[in-house]
Design a protein around this motif. Structure first.
Motif, PDB file in Angstrom:
ATOM      1  N   UNK A  93      -9.367  21.181  39.312  1.00 44.98           N
ATOM      2  CA  UNK A  93     -10.294  21.153  38.167  1.00 44.98           C
ATOM      3  C   UNK A  93     -10.283  22.485  37.437  1.00 44.98           C
ATOM      4  N   UNK A  94     -10.405  23.575  38.189  1.00 48.35           N
ATOM      5  CA  UNK A  94     -10.500  24.897  37.561  1.00 48.35           C
ATOM      6  C   UNK A  94      -9.178  25.304  36.916  1.00 48.35           C
ATOM      7  N   UNK A 103      -7.655  14.180  26.504  1.00 46.17           N
ATOM      8  CA  UNK A 103      -8.391  13.652  27.651  1.00 46.17           C
ATOM      9  C   UNK A 103      -9.401  14.662  28.171  1.00 46.17           C
ATOM     10  N   UNK A 104      -9.032  15.934  28.166  1.00 44.95           N
ATOM     11  CA  UNK A 104      -9.901  16.973  28.715  1.00 44.95           C
ATOM     12  C   UNK A 104     -10.926  17.471  27.702  1.00 44.95           C
ATOM     13  N   UNK A 105     -10.490  17.697  26.455  1.00 50.26           N
ATOM     14  CA  UNK A 105     -11.362  18.298  25.439  1.00 50.26           C
ATOM     15  C   UNK A 105     -12.061  17.267  24.563  1.00 50.26           C
ATOM     16  N   UNK A 106     -11.627  16.012  24.639  1.00 50.91           N
ATOM     17  CA  UNK A 106     -12.274  14.982  23.850  1.00 50.91           C
ATOM     18  C   UNK A 106     -11.815  14.894  22.406  1.00 50.91           C
ATOM     19  N   UNK A 107     -10.795  15.657  22.050  1.00 55.54           N
ATOM     20  CA  UNK A 107     -10.267  15.648  20.695  1.00 55.54           C
ATOM     21  C   UNK A 107      -8.812  16.097  20.731  1.00 55.54           C
ATOM     22  N   UNK A 108      -8.074  15.845  19.678  1.00 58.31           N
ATOM     23  CA  UNK A 108      -6.673  16.271  19.647  1.00 58.31           C
ATOM     24  C   UNK A 108      -6.585  17.764  19.360  1.00 58.31           C
ATOM     25  N   UNK A 109      -5.473  18.402  19.698  1.00 62.07           N
ATOM     26  CA  UNK A 109      -5.327  19.833  19.408  1.00 62.07           C
ATOM     27  C   UNK A 109      -5.522  20.165  17.922  1.00 62.07           C
ATOM     28  N   UNK A 110      -4.933  19.370  17.035  1.00 62.24           N
ATOM     29  CA  UNK A 110      -5.047  19.665  15.605  1.00 62.24           C
ATOM     30  C   UNK A 110      -6.467  19.452  15.099  1.00 62.24           C
ATOM     31  N   UNK A 111      -7.144  18.424  15.598  1.00 59.93           N
ATOM     32  CA  UNK A 111      -8.545  18.194  15.201  1.00 59.93           C
ATOM     33  C   UNK A 111      -9.421  19.330  15.709  1.00 59.93           C
ATOM     34  N   UNK A 112      -9.125  19.819  16.908  1.00 61.40           N
ATOM     35  CA  UNK A 112      -9.876  20.951  17.437  1.00 61.40           C
ATOM     36  C   UNK A 112      -9.692  22.170  16.544  1.00 61.40           C
ATOM     37  N   UNK A 158     -13.818  26.827  47.003  1.00 58.28           N
ATOM     38  CA  UNK A 158     -14.238  26.487  45.642  1.00 58.28           C
ATOM     39  C   UNK A 158     -15.257  25.352  45.634  1.00 58.28           C
ATOM     40  N   UNK A 159     -15.090  24.400  46.533  1.00 55.25           N
ATOM     41  CA  UNK A 159     -16.068  23.313  46.597  1.00 55.25           C
ATOM     42  C   UNK A 159     -17.425  23.832  47.076  1.00 55.25           C
TER      43      UNK A 159
END
Length: 284
Positions: free
Chosen positions: A227-228, A269-278, A217-218
């Protein structure tokens, strides 16, 4: 040690899509150089309808002349397109909006995806769809169906693009062993992500060692197994938030996280927003 930066679409487009048309002379060479070498966490498509352009993708120089279709996979190292004498479309797309069947078509071209020379009819169909998509995307009128319509038009374009590459019969190099492993791993990952998150488990499914899986993968993506796996977890979470009606606790449990608070922190941390905000941003 300075690592290759990963650009996140969420930082620029909260709806999972960015689309624009560029005319000859509109791509700033200084801006291209300033952006530098990077990766993206999303797909990028180009539909060139005039002129010629070039890209460096995973240390391979790609040249294409209109009319042509080309795409970059999430994780591939590249520079911004050099298209001073070209005109066409640029589309950046969150992987959650790319249907699995289409992802399989695009990912299976790795690492030899070539520009596809579209026919006049294919160009007219793709361009017409992208014009309509851009019109709807740029003119939000408060309709409750704004995003579903935009995403439906996007699916139409992706279907056309996937069809083009399914029809592609040009010469193909035999994929190397690391490429074959990467393709097999990504198929297994998509099919088992709700229940299997261990790198060693995927290595066992492929009858190879975890070390060898990481090395493969690297070599093909520059990024490790972990990561994946996390990207696929977040992709599945985003799909459940967007397409389904389960609450965050139910989604966390379905994805194998008994602690919904931990899952929410991981998502942010991963998506930059909370689940509900997303969910709210994608259901305008």
């Amino acid at each position: 040690m300075k690592d290759i930066p990963i650009h996140q679409l969420q930082a620029r487009a909260v709806t999972g899509l960015e689309i624009s048309y560029f005319a000859p002379g509109e791509v700033d060479t200084d801006e291209v150089q300033a952006l530098g070498i990077h990766r993206d966490d999303h797909y990028i498509f180009f539909l060139l309808d005039e002129g010629n352009a070039s890209l460096m993708v995973d240390f391979r120089d790609m040249y294409f002349t209109a009319p042509a279709l080309y795409y970059i996979l999430p994780g591939q190292v590249h520079k911004r397109i050099e298209a001073e004498k070209a005109g066409g479309w640029f589309i950046a797309i969150d992987p959650m909006l790319v249907a699995q069947d289409y992802r399989t078509v695009f990912d299976d071209q790795l690492p030899f995806q070539q520009p596809y020379m579209v026919s006049p009819q294919q160009l007219a169909q793709c361009s017409g769809t992208l014009r309509l998509l851009t019109e709807r995307y740029e003119n939000e009128d408060g309709s409750p169906f704004y995003l579903p319509v935009v995403h439906s038009l996007l699916q139409s374009f992706l279907g056309m693009a996937a069809s083009c590459y399914c029809l592609h019969t040009g010469p193909r190099e035999q994929p190397s062993r690391p490429v074959q492993i990467t393709q097999q791993f990504k198929r297994l990952l998509a099919a088992n992500i709700r229940t299997v998150k261990s790198p060693s488990a995927y290595a066992a499914m492929l009858n190879i060692s975890e070390t060898y899986l990481n090395e493969a993968l690297r070599k093909t993506s520059g990024l490790p197994v972990s990561y994946w796996i996390m990207q696929e977890v977040m992709l599945e979470a985003k799909r459940l938030l967007y397409y389904g009606d389960m609450n965050v606790k139910e989604i966390a449990h379905l994805l194998g996280y008994p602690d919904p608070t931990y899952f929410s922190k991981l998502f942010k941390k991963t998506a930059g927003t909370t689940p509900l905000a997303f969910r709210e941003s994608y259901r305008k």
